[in-house]
Design a protein around this motif. Structure first.
Motif, PDB file in Angstrom:
ATOM      1  N   GLY A 301     -12.681 -26.309  30.760  1.00  0.00           N
ATOM      2  CA  GLY A 301     -12.325 -25.087  31.462  1.00  0.00           C
ATOM      3  C   GLY A 301     -11.350 -24.215  30.703  1.00  0.00           C
ATOM      4  N   LYS A 302     -11.156 -24.490  29.415  1.00  0.00           N
ATOM      5  CA  LYS A 302     -10.156 -23.772  28.626  1.00  0.00           C
ATOM      6  C   LYS A 302     -10.806 -23.118  27.403  1.00  0.00           C
ATOM      7  CE  LYS A 302      -6.473 -26.688  30.369  1.00  0.00           C
ATOM      8  NZ  LYS A 302      -5.280 -27.531  30.094  1.00  0.00           N
ATOM      9  N   PRO A 303     -10.118 -22.147  26.780  1.00  0.00           N
ATOM     10  CA  PRO A 303     -10.690 -21.466  25.613  1.00  0.00           C
ATOM     11  C   PRO A 303     -11.051 -22.447  24.508  1.00  0.00           C
ATOM     12  CG  PRO A 303      -8.740 -20.306  26.398  1.00  0.00           C
ATOM     13  CD  PRO A 303      -8.790 -21.601  27.143  1.00  0.00           C
ATOM     14  N   VAL A 304     -12.176 -22.200  23.867  1.00  0.00           N
ATOM     15  CA  VAL A 304     -12.670 -23.063  22.793  1.00  0.00           C
ATOM     16  C   VAL A 304     -13.080 -22.188  21.620  1.00  0.00           C
ATOM     17  CG1 VAL A 304     -14.358 -24.804  22.104  1.00  0.00           C
ATOM     18  CG2 VAL A 304     -13.503 -24.766  24.465  1.00  0.00           C
ATOM     19  N   GLY A 305     -12.630 -22.569  20.433  1.00  0.00           N
ATOM     20  CA  GLY A 305     -13.032 -21.877  19.216  1.00  0.00           C
ATOM     21  C   GLY A 305     -13.297 -22.886  18.124  1.00  0.00           C
ATOM     22  N   ASP A 333     -14.278 -18.430  21.752  1.00  0.00           N
ATOM     23  CA  ASP A 333     -13.153 -17.616  22.185  1.00  0.00           C
ATOM     24  C   ASP A 333     -12.249 -17.223  21.026  1.00  0.00           C
ATOM     25  OD1 ASP A 333     -13.729 -17.710  25.067  1.00  0.00           O
ATOM     26  OD2 ASP A 333     -13.363 -19.850  24.810  1.00  0.00           O
ATOM     27  N   PHE A 334     -12.332 -17.972  19.943  1.00  0.00           N
ATOM     28  CA  PHE A 334     -11.559 -17.624  18.744  1.00  0.00           C
ATOM     29  C   PHE A 334     -12.152 -18.306  17.519  1.00  0.00           C
ATOM     30  CE2 PHE A 334      -9.590 -21.465  20.446  1.00  0.00           C
ATOM     31  CZ  PHE A 334      -9.371 -22.246  19.323  1.00  0.00           C
ATOM     32  N   ILE A 335     -11.818 -17.758  16.370  1.00  0.00           N
ATOM     33  CA  ILE A 335     -12.142 -18.377  15.084  1.00  0.00           C
ATOM     34  C   ILE A 335     -10.837 -18.537  14.318  1.00  0.00           C
ATOM     35  CG2 ILE A 335     -13.322 -18.125  12.875  1.00  0.00           C
ATOM     36  CD1 ILE A 335     -15.445 -16.462  14.277  1.00  0.00           C
ATOM     37  N   THR A 336     -10.526 -19.763  13.935  1.00  0.00           N
ATOM     38  CA  THR A 336      -9.387 -19.999  13.055  1.00  0.00           C
ATOM     39  C   THR A 336      -9.903 -19.990  11.630  1.00  0.00           C
ATOM     40  OG1 THR A 336      -8.248 -21.347  14.709  1.00  0.00           O
ATOM     41  CG2 THR A 336      -7.514 -21.551  12.432  1.00  0.00           C
ATOM     42  N   ILE A 379     -13.897 -12.173  20.428  1.00  0.00           N
ATOM     43  CA  ILE A 379     -13.529 -13.329  19.606  1.00  0.00           C
ATOM     44  C   ILE A 379     -12.219 -13.035  18.888  1.00  0.00           C
ATOM     45  CG2 ILE A 379     -14.229 -14.850  17.721  1.00  0.00           C
ATOM     46  CD1 ILE A 379     -17.133 -14.152  18.338  1.00  0.00           C
ATOM     47  N   ARG A 380     -11.193 -13.794  19.194  1.00  0.00           N
ATOM     48  CA  ARG A 380      -9.904 -13.641  18.527  1.00  0.00           C
ATOM     49  C   ARG A 380      -9.955 -14.303  17.146  1.00  0.00           C
ATOM     50  NH1 ARG A 380      -7.550  -9.521  21.043  1.00  0.00           N
ATOM     51  NH2 ARG A 380      -7.388  -9.836  23.288  1.00  0.00           N
ATOM     52  N   VAL A 381      -9.170 -13.763  16.215  1.00  0.00           N
ATOM     53  CA  VAL A 381      -9.095 -14.322  14.860  1.00  0.00           C
ATOM     54  C   VAL A 381      -7.698 -14.866  14.620  1.00  0.00           C
ATOM     55  CG1 VAL A 381      -9.264 -13.845  12.389  1.00  0.00           C
ATOM     56  CG2 VAL A 381     -10.845 -12.748  13.982  1.00  0.00           C
ATOM     57  N   ILE A 382      -7.637 -16.147  14.298  1.00  0.00           N
ATOM     58  CA  ILE A 382      -6.384 -16.800  13.922  1.00  0.00           C
ATOM     59  C   ILE A 382      -6.446 -17.058  12.424  1.00  0.00           C
ATOM     60  CG2 ILE A 382      -4.880 -18.792  14.275  1.00  0.00           C
ATOM     61  CD1 ILE A 382      -6.244 -19.132  17.029  1.00  0.00           C
ATOM     62  N   SER A 383      -5.446 -16.607  11.712  1.00  0.00           N
ATOM     63  CA  SER A 383      -5.465 -16.683  10.253  1.00  0.00           C
ATOM     64  C   SER A 383      -4.553 -17.789   9.755  1.00  0.00           C
ATOM     65  CB  SER A 383      -5.028 -15.332   9.663  1.00  0.00           C
ATOM     66  OG  SER A 383      -5.122 -15.353   8.268  1.00  0.00           O
ATOM     67  N   SER A 384      -5.043 -18.526   8.757  1.00  0.00           N
ATOM     68  CA  SER A 384      -4.289 -19.653   8.210  1.00  0.00           C
ATOM     69  C   SER A 384      -4.500 -19.725   6.701  1.00  0.00           C
ATOM     70  CB  SER A 384      -4.746 -20.958   8.879  1.00  0.00           C
ATOM     71  OG  SER A 384      -4.146 -22.078   8.284  1.00  0.00           O
ATOM     72  N   GLY A 385      -3.516 -20.265   5.996  1.00  0.00           N
ATOM     73  CA  GLY A 385      -3.675 -20.469   4.562  1.00  0.00           C
ATOM     74  C   GLY A 385      -2.610 -19.812   3.721  1.00  0.00           C
ATOM     75  N   LYS A 386      -1.517 -20.513   3.473  1.00  0.00           N
ATOM     76  CA  LYS A 386      -0.447 -20.084   2.559  1.00  0.00           C
ATOM     77  C   LYS A 386       0.306 -18.852   3.056  1.00  0.00           C
ATOM     78  CE  LYS A 386       0.236 -20.500  -2.426  1.00  0.00           C
ATOM     79  NZ  LYS A 386      -0.375 -20.382  -3.757  1.00  0.00           N
ATOM     80  N   LEU A 387       0.369 -18.674   4.366  1.00  0.00           N
ATOM     81  CA  LEU A 387       1.102 -17.554   4.950  1.00  0.00           C
ATOM     82  C   LEU A 387       2.443 -18.073   5.457  1.00  0.00           C
ATOM     83  CD1 LEU A 387      -1.871 -15.966   6.932  1.00  0.00           C
ATOM     84  CD2 LEU A 387      -1.018 -15.301   4.680  1.00  0.00           C
ATOM     85  N   VAL A 388       3.460 -18.013   4.625  1.00  0.00           N
ATOM     86  CA  VAL A 388       4.756 -18.604   4.983  1.00  0.00           C
ATOM     87  C   VAL A 388       5.891 -17.596   4.982  1.00  0.00           C
ATOM     88  CG1 VAL A 388       4.036 -20.840   4.036  1.00  0.00           C
ATOM     89  CG2 VAL A 388       5.391 -19.286   2.619  1.00  0.00           C
ATOM     90  N   THR A 389       5.632 -16.367   4.548  1.00  0.00           N
ATOM     91  CA  THR A 389       6.666 -15.339   4.498  1.00  0.00           C
ATOM     92  C   THR A 389       6.215 -14.122   5.311  1.00  0.00           C
ATOM     93  OG1 THR A 389       5.738 -14.443   2.448  1.00  0.00           O
ATOM     94  CG2 THR A 389       7.510 -16.072   2.233  1.00  0.00           C
ATOM     95  N   PRO A 390       7.140 -13.243   5.698  1.00  0.00           N
ATOM     96  CA  PRO A 390       6.773 -12.095   6.537  1.00  0.00           C
ATOM     97  C   PRO A 390       5.709 -11.192   5.938  1.00  0.00           C
ATOM     98  CG  PRO A 390       9.152 -12.397   6.528  1.00  0.00           C
ATOM     99  CD  PRO A 390       8.604 -13.347   5.505  1.00  0.00           C
ATOM    100  N   SER A 391       5.721 -11.010   4.626  1.00  0.00           N
ATOM    101  CA  SER A 391       4.724 -10.134   4.008  1.00  0.00           C
ATOM    102  C   SER A 391       3.314 -10.664   4.213  1.00  0.00           C
ATOM    103  CB  SER A 391       5.014  -9.965   2.520  1.00  0.00           C
ATOM    104  OG  SER A 391       4.985 -11.229   1.858  1.00  0.00           O
TER     105      SER A 391
END
Length: 519
Positions: A301-305, A333-336, A379-391
């Motif tokens: 019953g919850k969002p699934v991506g 509901d999303f793609i990581t 579809i929401r997009v969640i971004s990942s991969g070496k993103l550790v600073t504000p820029s």
């Protein structure tokens, strides 16, 4: 009497001298015997030619090779040339996690002519403090799930499995995340009692081995899935297809790190290597993927991506076309989106170095395809991969991400020194080891404070970038706010490199015609 005392002291000195001489002689004999042992050992072994040809002294070559990575990190590498993360990046995370002054003096050490680097375009009339607003809320699942998830967080904790990281590390992460109002992804190792201790929002990752939700034969158990979903703080489910550092390869947890508690959490034998399959046997097509999304969403019953690394991209078109054929409710509901520059505890170098697209290419590609098929609001997009600073986080939001997750950034916040020993049980900071002696160095209370500070200061500085660009809040950043340096060292507008995509009319019509019913 004085002469007797002098004589006694003389005799004592002579005795001590003789004892020291004997100790020295004994030590010298032991040293010679040890060197003889090393010499005989080296000239008789056949595995290493250097030691065989240069006995004893050849050993220094291997010792220096091991020490070299540490000397380079602390003495020889410049602030912005080390990989995977340079000193300037790590220093910013350390300062923000400790909540100390992160300002610099004199000028930037970052060259402004490196191809692929980005620059943000400041607005002549930046957003004033009185006009700035917090990041707007986004909704995962909307009216297509029974329990949608609403959050305003832009920077969250990416998947790190219990097993890959230690109990003190998990405690610090969930406690800090709760204070900061960000979510924590469990990683594929299952949901432990430590994840639930603080009450923070949880994203449960469903890996290829189905750890935590598998039956006795290793298949997905709806009963276990329902038990996980019954925890109110488990807000979403993420089906892991692939991971940035090792697309096409499953998770690897050495048996030495599979303790009794980890084995129980995962549903596997204690002390045995935990090797996940390189894919889901029941997901062999985009239709199978949508079937799995629908099934998990119906049970929970919850969002699934799903989480994936982009290599070939034709399947995404097939996926989005299939969504329109079935109806908009069938969409994930999303793609990581994990870039090839993502990290891991253990992976073959051939995959880590050469497989998959980096995020700078895959993120705009996916965002554009979602726009083309009129699915960017579904579809929401969640971004990942070496993103550790504000820029990096601000860039991802400008390119189309709705939120960002990081694992290694939060590891630095916990005290990681980039010792590159995550695949062993010897992490010197206690983060990726289950050795009690090493874990004792990681205090969950003080490190939770650092996790909170890092997440809080990240959101603050991403906001500073947005305000300088004239946006009121980070989620208003767009491609026209960013330029990328080309091969000639000249910044080029990002919206020219990746121009906005116009939605095809046929998908607008399809969306209206097949709106679908809530899940």
């Amino acid at each position: 009497m004085d002469m007797e005392r002098v004589g006694a002291l003389h005799n004592l000195a002579v005795g001590v001298g003789e004892i020291l001489a004997l100790v020295f002689l004994f030590g010298l004999v032991l040293l010679c015997l040890y060197l003889l042992y090393l010499y005989l050992s080296d000239i008789t072994q056949t595995k290493q030619a250097i030691r065989r040809n240069y006995p004893v002294i050849g050993r220094f070559r291997y010792k220096f090779e091991h020490l070299g990575e540490f000397f380079r990190q602390y003495f020889f590498a410049l602030d912005r040339e080390e990989l995977p993360f340079n000193r300037a990046q790590r220093a910013w995370v350390y300062r923000s996690a400790k909540n100390i002054d992160s300002t610099l003096a004199f000028g930037s050490t970052r060259p402004l002519n490196q191809p692929g680097d980005i620059v943000f375009l400041n607005h002549p009339f930046p957003t004033l403090e009185k006009d700035a607003v917090p990041p707007r809320e986004i909704v995962f699942g909307g009216h297509y799930v029974r329990e949608p998830y609403t959050t305003s967080s832009i920077f969250n904790v990416s998947g790190m499995s219990y097993g890959a990281i230690s109990v003190p590390a998990i405690k610090a992460l969930v406690d800090g995340a709760k204070r900061a109002g960000v979510w924590v992804n469990t990683g594929e190792g299952g949901l432990s009692k430590h994840h639930l201790a603080s009450g923070c929002d949880i994203v449960f990752q469903l890996g290829t081995a189905k750890y935590g939700v598998r039956d006795s034969e290793g298949h997905l158990s709806d009963t276990r899935l329902g038990e996980i979903a019954a925890h109110p703080q488990v807000r979403m489910f993420e089906i892991k297809l692939s991971q940035g550092a090792k697309p096409g390869k499953g998770g690897i947890l050495p048996g030495i790190k599979v303790t009794a508690e980890i084995a129980e959490t995962r549903g596997i034998p204690e002390g045995m290597d935990s090797i996940s399959p390189n894919g889901h046997p029941e997901i062999r097509s985009v239709a199978d993927l949508l079937d799995m999304v629908a099934h998990v969403r119906e049970v929970t019953g919850k969002p699934v991506g799903f989480k994936c690394v982009i290599g070939t991209s034709d399947w995404l078109r097939d996926l989005f076309q299939e969504v329109h054929r079935r109806g908009i409710a069938s969409a994930p509901d999303f793609i990581t989106l994990d870039g090839a520059d993502g990290g891991t505890g253990a992976a073959p170098q051939s995959l880590m170095d050469y497989m998959g697209l980096p995020l700078v290419r895959s993120l705009p590609l996916v965002a554009d395809l979602l726009a083309e098929y009129n699915l960017q609001d579904r579809i929401r997009v969640i971004s990942s991969g070496k993103l550790v600073t504000p820029s990096g986080v601000a860039w991802a939001l400008a390119m189309g991400a709705d939120a960002v997750v990081s694992a290694r950034g939060f590891m630095f916040a916990l005290g990681c020194i980039q010792a590159l020993q995550c695949n062993k049980n010897t992490c010197p900071t206690g983060i990726t080891t289950h050795d009690p002696d090493l874990q004792q160095g990681l205090d969950p209370v003080s490190k939770a404070e650092r996790v909170f500070n890092y997440a809080h200061n990240m959101a603050h500085e991403v906001g500073i970038i947005a305000h300088s660009c004239g946006a009121r809040e980070p989620r208003e950043l767009r491609r026209h706010h960013v330029e990328m340096i080309d091969e000639q060292g000249v910044p080029r507008p990002m919206n020219e490199t990746f121009p906005p995509v116009q939605t095809s009319p046929e998908w607008l019509i399809a969306s209206d015609r097949r709106g679908g019913e809530p899940g």
